[in-house]
Design an enzyme around this catalytic site. Structure first.
Site: not given
Length: 163
Positions: A121, A139
């Site tokens: 991430d 995401d």
């Protein structure tokens, strides 16, 4: 064109495109942070890029260090992808495309779980000292797909109730 052909072509065009966009973004970030001494990149006063390895599910929830928990979560993620794939095949309206967006993001993160045993991430959105969960492009796909599904359900139910 039959519904089956339309869905088939959508699968082979949209899913690889979403997967490629996600992979490309992660490869660029991973290469940058691997070769740079920087630990974050300030983009704006509310957006940074920073590499965080997520062993949990969306937005770092349910992160565990133990392999058994990680494997159970990974298996659960696979089951959810299969369920969403099934749901996409059962629908013949606009929701089909929203399911594809979710699947595209989920496959990107699932691939990382298998390849790296964690998901990279890197998008750090914040307001002042309040930082949201660090997330990635996959995401975003998943979140946008879910929001669109919710809106579609509300609109479709509204149309049914008005009849």
């Amino acid at each position: 064109m039959t519904v089956f052909k339309k869905k088939f072509y959508s699968f082979i065009l949209i899913l690889p495109l979403l997967f490629f966009i996600d992979r490309l973004s992660k490869i660029i970030i991973l290469n940058y942070f691997e070769t740079s001494l920087e630990t974050y990149i300030k983009i704006t006063s509310f957006l940074n890029l920073v590499l965080v390895w997520n062993s949990g599910v969306g937005f770092g929830l349910f992160s565990f260090e133990e392999n058994i928990a990680y494997n159970i979560i990974t298996f659960f993620v696979l089951l959810v992808i299969i369920l969403i794939f099934y749901l996409s095949l059962k629908t013949n309206d606009i929701k089909f495309y929203f399911y594809l967006i979710i699947i595209g993001g989920a496959l990107g993160n699932f691939f990382d779980r298998i390849l790296y045993s964690a998901v990279p991430d890197f998008i750090d959105f914040h307001i002042g000292n309040f930082h949201w969960f660090v997330f990635n492009i996959a995401d975003i796909f998943i979140t946008v797909g879910i929001i669109c599904l919710i809106i579609a359900e509300i609109m479709l139910n509204k149309e049914i109730n008005e009849k």
